[in-house]
Enzyme design. Structure first.
Site, PDB file in Angstrom:
ATOM      1  N   LYS A 257       0.834  -1.204   0.000  1.00 19.32           N
ATOM      2  CA  LYS A 257       0.000   0.000   0.000  1.00 19.32           C
ATOM      3  C   LYS A 257       0.875   1.263   0.000  1.00 19.32           C
ATOM      4  O   LYS A 257       0.680   2.177  -0.803  1.00 19.32           O
ATOM      5  CB  LYS A 257      -0.921  -0.032   1.218  1.00 19.32           C
ATOM      6  CG  LYS A 257      -1.609   1.258   1.539  1.00 19.32           C
ATOM      7  CD  LYS A 257      -2.668   1.607   0.520  1.00 19.32           C
ATOM      8  CE  LYS A 257      -3.021   3.066   0.613  1.00 19.32           C
ATOM      9  NZ  LYS A 257      -4.372   3.396   0.280  1.00 19.32           N
TER      10      LYS A 257
ATOM     11  N   LYS B  51       1.724  11.654   3.327  1.00 15.66           N
ATOM     12  CA  LYS B  51       1.770  10.909   4.586  1.00 15.66           C
ATOM     13  C   LYS B  51       2.418   9.540   4.374  1.00 15.66           C
ATOM     14  O   LYS B  51       3.270   9.103   5.151  1.00 15.66           O
ATOM     15  CB  LYS B  51       0.346  10.746   5.115  1.00 15.66           C
ATOM     16  CG  LYS B  51       0.247   9.965   6.394  1.00 15.66           C
ATOM     17  CD  LYS B  51      -1.191   9.580   6.692  1.00 15.66           C
ATOM     18  CE  LYS B  51      -1.571   8.382   5.864  1.00 15.66           C
ATOM     19  NZ  LYS B  51      -2.814   7.740   6.251  1.00 15.66           N
TER      20      LYS B  51
ATOM     21  N   PHE C 128       4.805   5.240  -5.583  1.00 14.98           N
ATOM     22  CA  PHE C 128       5.019   5.185  -7.036  1.00 14.98           C
ATOM     23  C   PHE C 128       4.109   6.173  -7.773  1.00 14.98           C
ATOM     24  O   PHE C 128       4.532   6.839  -8.708  1.00 14.98           O
ATOM     25  CB  PHE C 128       4.785   3.764  -7.575  1.00 14.98           C
ATOM     26  CG  PHE C 128       6.023   2.921  -7.587  1.00 14.98           C
ATOM     27  CD1 PHE C 128       6.722   2.669  -6.414  1.00 14.98           C
ATOM     28  CD2 PHE C 128       6.506   2.368  -8.771  1.00 14.98           C
ATOM     29  CE1 PHE C 128       7.867   1.888  -6.415  1.00 14.98           C
ATOM     30  CE2 PHE C 128       7.652   1.593  -8.780  1.00 14.98           C
ATOM     31  CZ  PHE C 128       8.338   1.348  -7.604  1.00 14.98           C
TER      32      PHE C 128
ATOM     33  N   ARG D 298      -3.830  23.555 -13.076  1.00 13.70           N
ATOM     34  CA  ARG D 298      -4.263  22.181 -13.355  1.00 13.70           C
ATOM     35  C   ARG D 298      -4.215  21.838 -14.841  1.00 13.70           C
ATOM     36  O   ARG D 298      -4.668  20.776 -15.247  1.00 13.70           O
ATOM     37  CB  ARG D 298      -5.696  21.994 -12.860  1.00 13.70           C
ATOM     38  CG  ARG D 298      -5.802  22.080 -11.356  1.00 13.70           C
ATOM     39  CD  ARG D 298      -5.241  20.830 -10.758  1.00 13.70           C
ATOM     40  NE  ARG D 298      -5.174  20.883  -9.319  1.00 13.70           N
ATOM     41  CZ  ARG D 298      -4.821  19.840  -8.573  1.00 13.70           C
ATOM     42  NH1 ARG D 298      -4.528  18.700  -9.139  1.00 13.70           N
ATOM     43  NH2 ARG D 298      -4.742  19.950  -7.276  1.00 13.70           N
TER      44      ARG D 298
ATOM     45  N   ARG E 231      -7.613  18.147   2.703  1.00 11.98           N
ATOM     46  CA  ARG E 231      -6.379  17.784   3.405  1.00 11.98           C
ATOM     47  C   ARG E 231      -5.168  17.867   2.476  1.00 11.98           C
ATOM     48  O   ARG E 231      -5.179  17.300   1.390  1.00 11.98           O
ATOM     49  CB  ARG E 231      -6.512  16.384   4.010  1.00 11.98           C
ATOM     50  CG  ARG E 231      -7.403  16.389   5.247  1.00 11.98           C
ATOM     51  CD  ARG E 231      -7.597  15.008   5.806  1.00 11.98           C
ATOM     52  NE  ARG E 231      -8.409  14.181   4.914  1.00 11.98           N
ATOM     53  CZ  ARG E 231      -8.668  12.895   5.133  1.00 11.98           C
ATOM     54  NH1 ARG E 231      -8.155  12.281   6.192  1.00 11.98           N
ATOM     55  NH2 ARG E 231      -9.424  12.222   4.297  1.00 11.98           N
TER      56      ARG E 231
ATOM     57  N   CYS F  15      -3.156  11.196   1.597  1.00 10.72           N
ATOM     58  CA  CYS F  15      -2.444   9.922   1.501  1.00 10.72           C
ATOM     59  C   CYS F  15      -1.009  10.029   1.016  1.00 10.72           C
ATOM     60  O   CYS F  15      -0.098   9.514   1.660  1.00 10.72           O
ATOM     61  CB  CYS F  15      -3.198   8.996   0.572  1.00 10.72           C
ATOM     62  SG  CYS F  15      -4.917   8.831   1.048  1.00 10.72           S
ATOM     63  N   PHE F  16      -0.796  10.665  -0.117  1.00  4.96           N
ATOM     64  CA  PHE F  16       0.514  10.565  -0.764  1.00  4.96           C
ATOM     65  C   PHE F  16       1.648  11.019   0.140  1.00  4.96           C
ATOM     66  O   PHE F  16       2.577  10.281   0.423  1.00  4.96           O
ATOM     67  CB  PHE F  16       0.534  11.365  -2.066  1.00  4.96           C
ATOM     68  CG  PHE F  16      -0.148  10.674  -3.209  1.00  4.96           C
ATOM     69  CD1 PHE F  16      -0.580   9.362  -3.082  1.00  4.96           C
ATOM     70  CD2 PHE F  16      -0.346  11.312  -4.424  1.00  4.96           C
ATOM     71  CE1 PHE F  16      -1.205   8.712  -4.133  1.00  4.96           C
ATOM     72  CE2 PHE F  16      -0.965  10.669  -5.480  1.00  4.96           C
ATOM     73  CZ  PHE F  16      -1.396   9.379  -5.339  1.00  4.96           C
TER      74      PHE F  16
ATOM     75  N   ASN G  14       1.296   4.031  -3.338  1.00  9.14           N
ATOM     76  CA  ASN G  14       1.128   5.479  -3.255  1.00  9.14           C
ATOM     77  C   ASN G  14       2.434   6.213  -3.561  1.00  9.14           C
ATOM     78  O   ASN G  14       2.431   7.255  -4.212  1.00  9.14           O
ATOM     79  CB  ASN G  14       0.595   5.878  -1.883  1.00  9.14           C
ATOM     80  CG  ASN G  14      -0.928   5.807  -1.836  1.00  9.14           C
ATOM     81  OD1 ASN G  14      -1.564   5.584  -2.863  1.00  9.14           O
ATOM     82  ND2 ASN G  14      -1.505   5.987  -0.675  1.00  9.14           N
TER      83      ASN G  14
HETATM   84  C1  UGA Z   1      -4.599   8.107  -3.640  1.00  6.19           C
HETATM   85  C2  UGA Z   1      -4.367   6.874  -4.550  1.00  6.19           C
HETATM   86  O1  UGA Z   1      -4.590   7.237  -5.914  1.00  6.19           O
HETATM   87  C3  UGA Z   1      -5.329   5.745  -4.167  1.00  6.19           C
HETATM   88  O2  UGA Z   1      -5.031   4.590  -4.947  1.00  6.19           O
HETATM   89  C4  UGA Z   1      -5.145   5.433  -2.684  1.00  6.19           C
HETATM   90  O3  UGA Z   1      -6.041   4.425  -2.269  1.00  6.19           O
HETATM   91  C5  UGA Z   1      -5.409   6.684  -1.885  1.00  6.19           C
HETATM   92  O4  UGA Z   1      -4.483   7.705  -2.267  1.00  6.19           O
HETATM   93  C6  UGA Z   1      -5.244   6.357  -0.431  1.00  6.19           C
HETATM   94  O5  UGA Z   1      -4.139   6.042  -0.009  1.00  6.19           O
HETATM   95  O6  UGA Z   1      -6.257   6.329   0.302  1.00  6.19           O
HETATM   96  P1  UGA Z   1      -6.356  10.124  -3.586  1.00  6.19           P
HETATM   97  O7  UGA Z   1      -5.326  10.788  -2.747  1.00  6.19           O
HETATM   98  O8  UGA Z   1      -7.748  10.051  -3.080  1.00  6.19           O
HETATM   99  O9  UGA Z   1      -5.909   8.605  -3.893  1.00  6.19           O
HETATM  100  O10 UGA Z   1      -6.437  10.845  -5.019  1.00  6.19           O
HETATM  101  P2  UGA Z   1      -5.512  10.809  -6.341  1.00  6.19           P
HETATM  102  O11 UGA Z   1      -6.408  10.691  -7.486  1.00  6.19           O
HETATM  103  O12 UGA Z   1      -4.428   9.833  -6.228  1.00  6.19           O
HETATM  104  O13 UGA Z   1      -4.910  12.290  -6.362  1.00  6.19           O
HETATM  105  C7  UGA Z   1      -3.920  12.731  -5.423  1.00  6.19           C
HETATM  106  C8  UGA Z   1      -3.383  14.087  -5.826  1.00  6.19           C
HETATM  107  O14 UGA Z   1      -2.570  13.991  -6.998  1.00  6.19           O
HETATM  108  C9  UGA Z   1      -4.468  15.106  -6.165  1.00  6.19           C
HETATM  109  O15 UGA Z   1      -4.124  16.362  -5.618  1.00  6.19           O
HETATM  110  C10 UGA Z   1      -4.426  15.144  -7.679  1.00  6.19           C
HETATM  111  O16 UGA Z   1      -4.904  16.341  -8.197  1.00  6.19           O
HETATM  112  C11 UGA Z   1      -2.955  14.950  -7.947  1.00  6.19           C
HETATM  113  N1  UGA Z   1      -2.649  14.443  -9.309  1.00  6.19           N
HETATM  114  C12 UGA Z   1      -3.121  13.239  -9.711  1.00  6.19           C
HETATM  115  C13 UGA Z   1      -1.884  15.197 -10.155  1.00  6.19           C
HETATM  116  O17 UGA Z   1      -1.435  16.301  -9.808  1.00  6.19           O
HETATM  117  N2  UGA Z   1      -1.580  14.714 -11.405  1.00  6.19           N
HETATM  118  C14 UGA Z   1      -2.031  13.510 -11.828  1.00  6.19           C
HETATM  119  O18 UGA Z   1      -1.718  13.107 -12.980  1.00  6.19           O
HETATM  120  C15 UGA Z   1      -2.825  12.758 -10.962  1.00  6.19           C
END
Ligand code: UGA
Length: 439
Positions: free
Chosen positions: A200, A259, A206, A418, A326, A256-257, A204
């Site tokens: 897990k 953290k 990666f 964005r 968050r 998530c990321f 995240n």
């Molecule tokens: C992330 C993971 O994608 C999920 O697989 C994981 O289950 C989750 O964390 C978790 O650990 O609970 P999440 O944080 O909800 O999900 O959303 P993401 O879609 O991953 O986006 C995270 C951030 O990255 C956002 O701010 C988004 O705007 C940004 N992002 C995403 C980008 O800047 N560029 C991209 O190409 C994709």
């Protein structure tokens, strides 16, 4: 849990929380989180086999399978502050279960935890000398906010880690049987406990690494005249790289990321691997750089000062289709601009005003912050428009940028954090427009 209840009508699912207001909200039309499609699923199963309650002890006694789904934020004080996970809520759950349960249980870690947390849960239960039998499983969640219901309906995989003993395997099988009600068997992966917990964090790390990598290149694009979208498309067509998660942005946010990477960093340091720790820390540092770079660019472009200037902020959530803020990049950008003396006019379709004030560490009514009801009132009298969340409502086919331009101070600047808009079109309207990694 709502999804399990929807897909398995024969399994009673009870969600318990110590916070009565929260439980009450789950029983209403106005759920505590905004997530497209969630209310429909909750309504389908609620009071059929999905129940919300504050009777934590009763639910622990009755259940065969207990999911621990509590917050595991980054520690802010003490040993490991700034990187280690705060596991106090997981530990409290384990103690509560140890004190109250009186029959055999399968205990599932649903919260994202550092490696070897299952071991701590086990030691707590053993410490209480419980007489009943238990198995601890790790079942991390991979859904992303905003697309949670689709991700749950059709997950790439479900991961279940357990002890490699006969009883451990039986417990894994029991939980796999629940998911098998709607997830094809070949997508239900079983591993040992530590692999599951580490997978897990690694997934995240990666995903975030891809964003930091593309964001690093976005800075080089701006310096050279290359276009980040063209670069992303070209590399994404390589099947080994793939097209997803290559959208350059003002920086990733979410709970998530950052953290989880910091968790990984802490683990590496703890296990005496400083080089590995440094490598992953770089992903977070690049993200901080990107957020900072964006706000600096606004200040530079606005003739080196934003003091007393109104700046319209469109979007405050960390991504679209959620009211979650968050670690949202918007928080960091807004704080930087407030320090520079700007007056912010903020609009987000789903985030509550109180949340924005809280995130910015200001009181409602603060002279530097206005929360606006729509993009046009935010833009009125503003020198610049900062687009910070990719809400569909901000796309140029949904929002009339001509009208926004008309009510702004001139020259009117637009900073698309964005890469949501066609900048050529935006410039035709009269904006001086900047995107991330755009010439
Ligand atoms: C992330 C993971 O994608 C999920 O697989 C994981 O289950 C989750 O964390 C978790 O650990 O609970 P999440 O944080 O909800 O999900 O959303 P993401 O879609 O991953 O986006 C995270 C951030 O990255 C956002 O701010 C988004 O705007 C940004 N992002 C995403 C980008 O800047 N560029 C991209 O190409 C994709």
């Amino acid at each position: 849990m709502a999804k399990i209840a929807q897909k398995c009508p024969d399994i009673p699912v009870t969600v318990v929380d110590v916070n009565p207001a929260r439980i009450e909200a789950w029983q209403s039309e106005d759920l505590p989180v905004y997530e497209p499609g969630l209310l429909e699923v909750v309504k389908e199963a609620r009071d059929r086999n999905l129940f919300f309650s504050t009777d934590v002890h009763g639910a622990i006694r009755e259940a065969d399978i207990l999911f621990i789904s509590v917050n595991t934020p980054t520690k802010t004080v003490g040993v490991g502050a700034g990187s280690a996970a705060d596991l106090q809520y997981v530990e409290k759950c384990a103690r509560e279960i140890a004190k109250v349960a009186d029959s055999d249980k399968i205990i599932v870690e649903k919260s994202t935890v550092p490696v070897r947390t299952a071991e701590s849960i086990r030691r707590i239960l053993d410490g209480y000398g419980v007489k009943w039998k238990y198995q601890v499983l790790s079942n991390p969640e991979f859904l992303a906010e905003g697309t949670a219901m689709e991700d749950l309906e059709d997950p790439d995989r479900v991961l279940i880690g357990g002890e490699e003993t006969g009883e451990g395997r039986a417990a894994v099988e029991a939980l796999a049987g629940v998911y098998a009600n709607w997830v094809p068997r070949e997508r239900i992966l079983t591993t040992n406990l530590w692999s599951s917990e580490l997978s897990k964090l690694t997934a995240n790390a990666f995903l975030a690494q891809r964003i930091s990598s593309i964001n690093a290149i976005s800075a080089l694009c701006e310096a050279t005249g290359a276009d980040i979208d063209q670069v992303a498309k070209s590399i994404g067509l390589d099947a080994r790289i793939g097209p997803k998660f290559l959208r350059a942005s003002v920086g990733f946010g979410g709970s998530c990321f950052q953290k989880d990477i910091l968790n990984l960093v802490y683990l590496c340091e703890y296990f005496g691997l400083p080089d590995v720790a440094r490598y992953w820390r770089g992903v977070v540092e690049m993200n901080d750089y990107q957020k900072n770079r964006y706000s600096r660019r606004i200040v530079d472009t606005l003739f080196n000062t934003v003091a007393g200037k109104r700046i319209a902020v469109l979007g405050f959530a960390f991504k679209k289709d959620t009211n979650d803020t968050r670690e949202s990049a918007a928080i960091y950008v807004c704080r930087d601009l407030l320090i520079e003396g700007a007056e912010l006019a903020i609009f987000d379709p789903k985030v509550e005003a109180e949340q924005i004030y809280r995130d910015l560490g200001r009181e409602p009514g603060d002279a530097q912050i206005r929360i606006e009801p729509d993009p046009e009132s935010a833009a009125t009298g503003a020198h610049a428009l900062a687009l910070l969340t990719e809400w569909d409502a901000f796309r140029s086919d949904q929002l009339d940028y001509r009208r926004l331009h008309a009510v702004m101070e001139k020259p009117a600047f637009l900073f698309d954090g964005r890469n949501l808009l066609d900048l050529a079109e935006i410039r035709r309207i009269g904006f001086e427009a900047h995107g991330i990694g755009k010439p």
